[in-house]
Design a protein around this motif. Structure first.
Motif, PDB file in Angstrom:
ATOM      1  N   PRO A   1       0.846  -1.199   0.000  1.00  0.00           N
ATOM      2  CA  PRO A   1       0.000   0.000   0.000  1.00  0.00           C
ATOM      3  C   PRO A   1       0.877   1.243   0.000  1.00  0.00           C
ATOM      4  CG  PRO A   1      -0.692  -1.562   1.693  1.00  0.00           C
ATOM      5  CD  PRO A   1       0.629  -2.030   1.191  1.00  0.00           C
ATOM      6  N   ILE A   2       0.468   2.259  -0.728  1.00  0.00           N
ATOM      7  CA  ILE A   2       1.272   3.479  -0.836  1.00  0.00           C
ATOM      8  C   ILE A   2       0.412   4.705  -0.554  1.00  0.00           C
ATOM      9  CG2 ILE A   2       2.887   2.448  -2.466  1.00  0.00           C
ATOM     10  CD1 ILE A   2       1.422   3.882  -4.718  1.00  0.00           C
ATOM     11  N   THR A   3       1.069   5.787  -0.158  1.00  0.00           N
ATOM     12  CA  THR A   3       0.358   7.022   0.170  1.00  0.00           C
ATOM     13  C   THR A   3       0.632   8.151  -0.811  1.00  0.00           C
ATOM     14  OG1 THR A   3       2.163   7.712   1.625  1.00  0.00           O
ATOM     15  CG2 THR A   3       0.359   6.462   2.626  1.00  0.00           C
ATOM     16  N   ALA A   4       1.772   8.115  -1.501  1.00  0.00           N
ATOM     17  CA  ALA A   4       2.140   9.198  -2.420  1.00  0.00           C
ATOM     18  C   ALA A   4       3.105   8.665  -3.465  1.00  0.00           C
ATOM     19  CB  ALA A   4       2.768  10.369  -1.661  1.00  0.00           C
ATOM     20  N   ILE A   5       3.243   9.414  -4.568  1.00  0.00           N
ATOM     21  CA  ILE A   5       4.144   9.011  -5.651  1.00  0.00           C
ATOM     22  C   ILE A   5       4.917  10.243  -6.133  1.00  0.00           C
ATOM     23  CG2 ILE A   5       4.331   8.101  -7.999  1.00  0.00           C
ATOM     24  CD1 ILE A   5       1.829   6.501  -7.544  1.00  0.00           C
ATOM     25  N   ASP A   6       6.233  10.099  -6.267  1.00  0.00           N
ATOM     26  CA  ASP A   6       7.075  11.112  -6.906  1.00  0.00           C
ATOM     27  C   ASP A   6       7.324  10.664  -8.343  1.00  0.00           C
ATOM     28  OD1 ASP A   6       7.374  12.799  -4.664  1.00  0.00           O
ATOM     29  OD2 ASP A   6       8.890  11.443  -3.836  1.00  0.00           O
ATOM     30  N   VAL A   7       7.004  11.530  -9.301  1.00  0.00           N
ATOM     31  CA  VAL A   7       7.080  11.184 -10.718  1.00  0.00           C
ATOM     32  C   VAL A   7       8.258  11.913 -11.355  1.00  0.00           C
ATOM     33  CG1 VAL A   7       5.864  11.184 -12.930  1.00  0.00           C
ATOM     34  CG2 VAL A   7       4.589  10.854 -10.792  1.00  0.00           C
ATOM     35  N   HIS A   8       9.038  11.158 -12.127  1.00  0.00           N
ATOM     36  CA  HIS A   8      10.128  11.738 -12.914  1.00  0.00           C
ATOM     37  C   HIS A   8       9.941  11.306 -14.368  1.00  0.00           C
ATOM     38  CE1 HIS A   8      14.067  12.980 -14.307  1.00  0.00           C
ATOM     39  NE2 HIS A   8      14.267  11.759 -14.785  1.00  0.00           N
TER      40      HIS A   8
ATOM     41  N   LEU B   1      -4.735   9.006  -4.451  1.00  0.00           N
ATOM     42  CA  LEU B   1      -4.519   7.667  -4.990  1.00  0.00           C
ATOM     43  C   LEU B   1      -5.666   6.731  -4.640  1.00  0.00           C
ATOM     44  CD1 LEU B   1      -0.724   7.216  -4.205  1.00  0.00           C
ATOM     45  CD2 LEU B   1      -1.773   7.874  -6.370  1.00  0.00           C
ATOM     46  N   ARG B   2      -5.945   5.818  -5.572  1.00  0.00           N
ATOM     47  CA  ARG B   2      -6.928   4.774  -5.377  1.00  0.00           C
ATOM     48  C   ARG B   2      -6.237   3.429  -5.535  1.00  0.00           C
ATOM     49  NH1 ARG B   2     -11.944   6.821  -5.392  1.00  0.00           N
ATOM     50  NH2 ARG B   2     -12.879   4.791  -5.811  1.00  0.00           N
ATOM     51  N   SER B   3      -6.983   2.343  -5.378  1.00  0.00           N
ATOM     52  CA  SER B   3      -6.364   1.029  -5.550  1.00  0.00           C
ATOM     53  C   SER B   3      -5.886   0.843  -6.977  1.00  0.00           C
ATOM     54  CB  SER B   3      -7.361  -0.069  -5.169  1.00  0.00           C
ATOM     55  OG  SER B   3      -8.511   0.001  -5.990  1.00  0.00           O
ATOM     56  N   VAL B   4      -6.675   1.325  -7.955  1.00  0.00           N
ATOM     57  CA  VAL B   4      -6.278   1.300  -9.361  1.00  0.00           C
ATOM     58  C   VAL B   4      -6.338   2.731  -9.867  1.00  0.00           C
ATOM     59  CG1 VAL B   4      -6.757   0.406 -11.653  1.00  0.00           C
ATOM     60  CG2 VAL B   4      -7.200  -1.031  -9.653  1.00  0.00           C
ATOM     61  N   ASN B   5      -5.205   3.242 -10.356  1.00  0.00           N
ATOM     62  CA  ASN B   5      -5.105   4.632 -10.775  1.00  0.00           C
ATOM     63  C   ASN B   5      -4.934   4.731 -12.290  1.00  0.00           C
ATOM     64  OD1 ASN B   5      -4.716   6.019  -7.930  1.00  0.00           O
ATOM     65  ND2 ASN B   5      -3.363   4.240  -7.971  1.00  0.00           N
ATOM     66  N   THR B   6      -5.427   5.833 -12.839  1.00  0.00           N
ATOM     67  CA  THR B   6      -5.303   6.096 -14.268  1.00  0.00           C
ATOM     68  C   THR B   6      -4.426   7.323 -14.463  1.00  0.00           C
ATOM     69  OG1 THR B   6      -7.487   5.171 -14.705  1.00  0.00           O
ATOM     70  CG2 THR B   6      -6.546   6.591 -16.388  1.00  0.00           C
ATOM     71  N   MET B   7      -3.277   7.112 -15.087  1.00  0.00           N
ATOM     72  CA  MET B   7      -2.338   8.197 -15.352  1.00  0.00           C
ATOM     73  C   MET B   7      -2.425   8.553 -16.830  1.00  0.00           C
ATOM     74  SD  MET B   7       1.636   8.363 -14.173  1.00  0.00           S
ATOM     75  CE  MET B   7       2.462   9.944 -13.928  1.00  0.00           C
ATOM     76  N   GLU B   8      -2.760   9.811 -17.120  1.00  0.00           N
ATOM     77  CA  GLU B   8      -2.991  10.243 -18.497  1.00  0.00           C
ATOM     78  C   GLU B   8      -1.933  11.253 -18.923  1.00  0.00           C
ATOM     79  OE1 GLU B   8      -6.294  12.775 -21.056  1.00  0.00           O
ATOM     80  OE2 GLU B   8      -6.743  12.150 -19.006  1.00  0.00           O
ATOM     81  N   PHE B   9      -1.310  10.973 -20.066  1.00  0.00           N
ATOM     82  CA  PHE B   9      -0.332  11.873 -20.664  1.00  0.00           C
ATOM     83  C   PHE B   9      -1.007  12.533 -21.867  1.00  0.00           C
ATOM     84  CE2 PHE B   9       1.762   8.325 -18.679  1.00  0.00           C
ATOM     85  CZ  PHE B   9       2.758   8.904 -17.916  1.00  0.00           C
TER      86      PHE B   9
ATOM     87  N   ALA C   1       7.262   5.456  -5.115  1.00  0.00           N
ATOM     88  CA  ALA C   1       6.149   5.523  -4.173  1.00  0.00           C
ATOM     89  C   ALA C   1       6.635   5.588  -2.731  1.00  0.00           C
ATOM     90  CB  ALA C   1       5.239   4.315  -4.356  1.00  0.00           C
ATOM     91  N   THR C   2       5.754   6.109  -1.875  1.00  0.00           N
ATOM     92  CA  THR C   2       5.979   6.124  -0.426  1.00  0.00           C
ATOM     93  C   THR C   2       5.047   5.107   0.202  1.00  0.00           C
ATOM     94  OG1 THR C   2       6.552   8.472  -0.472  1.00  0.00           O
ATOM     95  CG2 THR C   2       5.934   7.524   1.666  1.00  0.00           C
ATOM     96  N   ALA C   3       5.616   4.123   0.881  1.00  0.00           N
ATOM     97  CA  ALA C   3       4.806   3.066   1.473  1.00  0.00           C
ATOM     98  C   ALA C   3       3.989   3.603   2.640  1.00  0.00           C
ATOM     99  CB  ALA C   3       5.684   1.910   1.932  1.00  0.00           C
ATOM    100  N   GLY C   4       2.804   3.039   2.819  1.00  0.00           N
ATOM    101  CA  GLY C   4       1.945   3.436   3.932  1.00  0.00           C
ATOM    102  C   GLY C   4       0.485   3.349   3.551  1.00  0.00           C
ATOM    103  N   THR C   5      -0.370   3.576   4.546  1.00  0.00           N
ATOM    104  CA  THR C   5      -1.817   3.537   4.349  1.00  0.00           C
ATOM    105  C   THR C   5      -2.418   4.765   4.995  1.00  0.00           C
ATOM    106  OG1 THR C   5      -1.805   1.127   4.386  1.00  0.00           O
ATOM    107  CG2 THR C   5      -3.923   2.205   4.691  1.00  0.00           C
ATOM    108  N   THR C   6      -3.168   5.540   4.225  1.00  0.00           N
ATOM    109  CA  THR C   6      -3.760   6.768   4.758  1.00  0.00           C
ATOM    110  C   THR C   6      -5.124   6.518   5.383  1.00  0.00           C
ATOM    111  OG1 THR C   6      -4.684   7.256   2.581  1.00  0.00           O
ATOM    112  CG2 THR C   6      -2.559   8.234   3.130  1.00  0.00           C
ATOM    113  N   ASN C   7      -5.900   5.613   4.810  1.00  0.00           N
ATOM    114  CA  ASN C   7      -7.254   5.363   5.294  1.00  0.00           C
ATOM    115  C   ASN C   7      -7.457   3.862   5.361  1.00  0.00           C
ATOM    116  OD1 ASN C   7      -9.972   5.243   5.891  1.00  0.00           O
ATOM    117  ND2 ASN C   7     -10.535   6.894   4.495  1.00  0.00           N
ATOM    118  N   THR C   8      -7.632   3.341   6.558  1.00  0.00           N
ATOM    119  CA  THR C   8      -7.756   1.897   6.733  1.00  0.00           C
ATOM    120  C   THR C   8      -9.200   1.430   6.721  1.00  0.00           C
ATOM    121  OG1 THR C   8      -7.784   2.179   9.147  1.00  0.00           O
ATOM    122  CG2 THR C   8      -5.651   1.795   8.095  1.00  0.00           C
ATOM    123  N   ARG C   9     -10.128   2.314   6.341  1.00  0.00           N
ATOM    124  CA  ARG C   9     -11.541   1.923   6.386  1.00  0.00           C
ATOM    125  C   ARG C   9     -12.132   1.633   5.014  1.00  0.00           C
ATOM    126  NH1 ARG C   9     -14.619   5.481   7.091  1.00  0.00           N
ATOM    127  NH2 ARG C   9     -13.293   7.305   6.963  1.00  0.00           N
TER     128      ARG C   9
END
Length: 726
Positions: free
Chosen positions: A319-326, A373-381, A414-422
């Motif tokens: 599980p991740i909480t944030a993403i740094d994009v390069h 972020l969601r469990s499945v994310n859509t990244m659009e270029f 990505a940064t590992a972690g969980t923001t909302n456990t519900r």
């Protein structure tokens, strides 16, 4: 010899066909999973697999648009050839004619849909515009599919339906194999493919092209056998026989690519000692675009051109909480930076943008913050570009602008972690490819519960980046376990043991923005919940009916079918429930009125009721005592009058004592006429005693109207009455 008329000849030929069992080929259709959507970019494509041996005649579907583009068109191409163009419309059924010649060497056809705006005279072209969705896609064909004879031929590139078949009274090993096979096939085929767990008694006898059956049965200890068969006119069937853990191992192998690094089922029907281990995964928090499946990323053209990348959290094995994009790459030099830019969106939100200039070098660094972020994310270029003359399109053959992003050097960290456990969106990444499943239901409804478990397993697998390893565990062991997993058929006691937000009880109120949903003892319901229990995430499907029993399995079916249709990535909140009155809906458990709170409120109400009832009873006792004392006093006064008739100078006019209490009359006798004084007691006072007010006493006896001194004008106005006139 008599000559036959045309109708008679047709009838004769038809009778011959009927007698010989021969007839003209009937057109059939097979569904194609997925849809073509131009909402993100105005040109979109999908690949349609054509089963061996059949001749395609048409591609059908439904075209929808959120709004009509004046002068716009929607263009359909097959392998680059324009087969139909229709005017922009909100809704239309579309049939695209195709032939066997449209099928390329790999047995597929490429369908492309473009949404175009009105013709621009100055540019001599139509720019891309609008959003169109082509869904409910199906392939119409004639002929019969060539039946597979080996395991290598068995699974088609695309399937209209896949049935995993086990006996109705299957033991735990067969149940586990069935669920594991559903997960494996869901990893092989895209979301939208009809994959179901079916009892052997309901296995389909006839089917359509690309339909398949995978059947499991108990074999000989230590052996795994596989057999591919097709009955005349039937559905191609792969039968796997084994025992114990070998059944689950064979089922998991159905997901594995034969070219991969793990052992898969071979073509030999007799396989001994097959093992397939998916292993455990360590977090891989840095992924390149190539690692995520994007081998090439080169948007080009004028107007709006986009490419979409699917980014499941499970791809990072945590599980991740944030993403740094390069991002890095190159692009065509642009003289005016105001004419072109590259935008990057995550789940529809703009997260990065760069104007394109004369440098031709692309380098972007930005962060996708927590909460997006969601469990499945859509990244659009998305490339947005105008021609040097400011037009949104250019005639064919004109050099276009192009952006080439290096997919190996461009990374997501990505940064590992969980923001909302519900929420539901904690799954499936929290599983890390291991899914223990517990099924409480027993008896005649157990297979229906297994089917609901299979639907949820399929939905979770489609949201995962890696195949899930499914294991059935006893319910009590699941409750005591520390692993995240799925619990199906939960009861009220199970919900309490796992500390679920919705305790499957008789009283529950759920508030929504537009309405509220109340579950009472007369309203059975089913609910799917996601919550944190003793440090691990639990996904629980349960139901309730009067008597703390399980509700009809139809309600649980409605919940799981909704999950499959909606897709796991689109679920909101942490509770999805339904009753017999409507379709399932999702809520957040923070809106729930907990059982404990409801019981405490009821206890408080009962405790207050005791004091209230006691106070009313005390007032009634005091009132009764006053009335009794007044009656006794009246009687004593009357008796005194009879015994002292000669001495009347000190006698006070007799009337009910409670009528003398002005406060009592105002509170309890408001609006009622006062009772007349007792006629027996009307003694005349002495003239020397004017304070006795003999005249008012006579008036009171003769006239029951209340005397003026007892009226309070302010009290009358408070009661809505007019004050007495003088």
């Amino acid at each position: 010899m008599l000559a036959l008329t045309r109708p008679a000849a047709v009838l004769a030929i038809g009778l011959c066909w009927a007698l010989l069992g021969v007839g003209p080929a009937q057109a059939e259709s097979t569904t194609v999973p997925g849809a073509v959507n131009t909402s993100a970019f105005s040109t979109s494509s999908m690949t349609i697999a054509v089963p061996d041996g059949v001749t395609p005649s048409a591609i059908t579907g439904v075209l929808t648009m959120p709004q009509i583009i004046n002068g716009g068109t929607v263009e359909f191409r097959v392998n680059g050839r324009v087969v139909k163009s229709i005017a922009s419309t909100l809704y239309a059924k579309v049939s695209l004619p195709v032939t066997r010649a449209d099928v390329i060497a790999n047995g597929t056809m490429a369908l492309t849909v473009r949404s175009l705006g009105p013709f621009v005279e100055a540019a001599g072209c139509r720019p891309t515009a609008g959003a169109a969705t082509f869904r409910k896609v199906a392939l119409t064909y004639r002929g019969t599919e060539t039946a597979p004879t080996t395991l290598a031929q068995f699974f088609p590139p695309s399937s209209t339906r896949l049935d995993v078949v086990i006996p109705t009274d299957a033991d735990q090993a067969l149940e586990q194999a069935g669920l594991a096979a559903v997960a494996a096939l869901s990893s092989r085929y895209p979301d939208g493919t009809d994959i179901r767990l079916t009892p052997a008694s309901d296995a389909p006898i006839r089917g359509k092209a690309s339909q398949r059956i995978v059947a499991f049965e108990t074999g000989r200890a230590g052996e795994i056998t596989s057999d591919v068969t097709t009955a005349p006119g039937g559905v191609p069937t792969l039968t796997i026989a084994a025992t114990g853990d070998d059944l689950a191992a064979a089922a998991r192998a159905l997901a594995l690519d034969p070219n991969g690094d793990t052992l898969a089922l071979a073509d030999d029907p007799n396989l001994n000692g097959l093992t397939s281990s998916l292993g455990t995964r360590d977090p891989a928090l840095e992924q390149s675009l190539a690692d995520l499946g994007l081998s090439e990323l080169s948007p080009k053209g004028y107007g709006t051109v986009s490419h979409v990348l699917r980014v499941p959290q499970d791809a990072f094995s945590s599980p991740i909480t944030a993403i740094d994009v390069h991002l890095e790459g190159a692009y065509s030099a642009v003289a005016d930076p105001n004419l072109a830019r590259l935008d990057v969106r995550m789940n529809g939100e703009l997260v990065g943008s760069q104007a394109l200039d004369q440098s031709g070098l692309l380098e972007m660094d930005f962060a996708i913050a927590e909460g997006r972020l969601r469990s499945v994310n859509t990244m659009e270029f998305q490339l947005n570009a105008l021609t040097p003359t400011g037009q949104p399109c250019a005639p064919a053959g004109t050099p276009t602008i192009e952006v080439n992003i290096d997919t190996d050097a461009s990374t997501l960290t990505a940064t590992a972690g969980t923001t909302n456990t519900r929420t539901f969106q904690t799954f499936p990444q929290v599983l890390q490819s291991s899914l223990p499943v517990a099924v409480r239901t027993e008896g005649g409804q157990r297979f229906a519960a297994l089917q609901n478990a299979a639907r949820l397993v399929s939905a979770l697998q489609h949201a995962s980046a890696y195949p899930l390893s499914v294991q059935i565990v006893p319910t009590e062991a699941f409750i005591a376990d520390d692993r995240s997993g799925l619990f199906v058929g939960a009861t009220t006691d199970d919900a309490a043991s796992l500390k679920a937000p919705l305790r499957l009880s008789s009283i529950r109120v759920l508030d929504r923005a537009d309405s509220s949903f109340q579950v009472t003892s007369q309203e059975p319901y089913s609910a799917l919940e996601s919550f944190l229990s003793e440090g691990r995430q639990v996904l629980m499907l349960g139901s309730w009916a009067p008597g703390n029993t399980a509700a009809s399995v139809k309600l649980s079916n409605a919940v799981t079918n909704y999950v499959v249709k909606t897709g796991w990535g689109a679920l909101e909140g942490d509770v999805l429930l339904t009753d017999s009155s409507g379709k399932p809906f999702a809520v957040d458990s923070l809106t729930l009125q907990e059982d404990a709170a409801a019981e405490d409120d009821a206890d408080d109400e009962r405790s207050y009721a005791k004091y209230f009832i006691g106070g009313v009873a005390l007032l009634m006792v005091i009132l009764a005592a006053q009335v009794i004392a007044s009656v006794r006093r009246d009687r004593l006064v009357a008796a005194g009058d009879a015994g002292n008739a000669g001495d009347q100078d000190d006698v006070i006019p007799a009337q009910a004592a409670y009528l003398e209490d002005l406060e009592f009359r105002e509170q309890y006798l408001s609006g009622q006429p006062e009772r007349p004084a007792n006629k027996k007691s009307a003694p005349k006072p002495k003239k020397s005693a004017p304070s006795a007010a003999p005249k008012p006493a006579k008036k009171q006896v003769e006239k029951p109207a209340p005397p003026k001194p007892d009226r309070d004008p302010e009290a009358d106005e408070d009661r809505g009455e007019s004050p007495p006139e003088d």
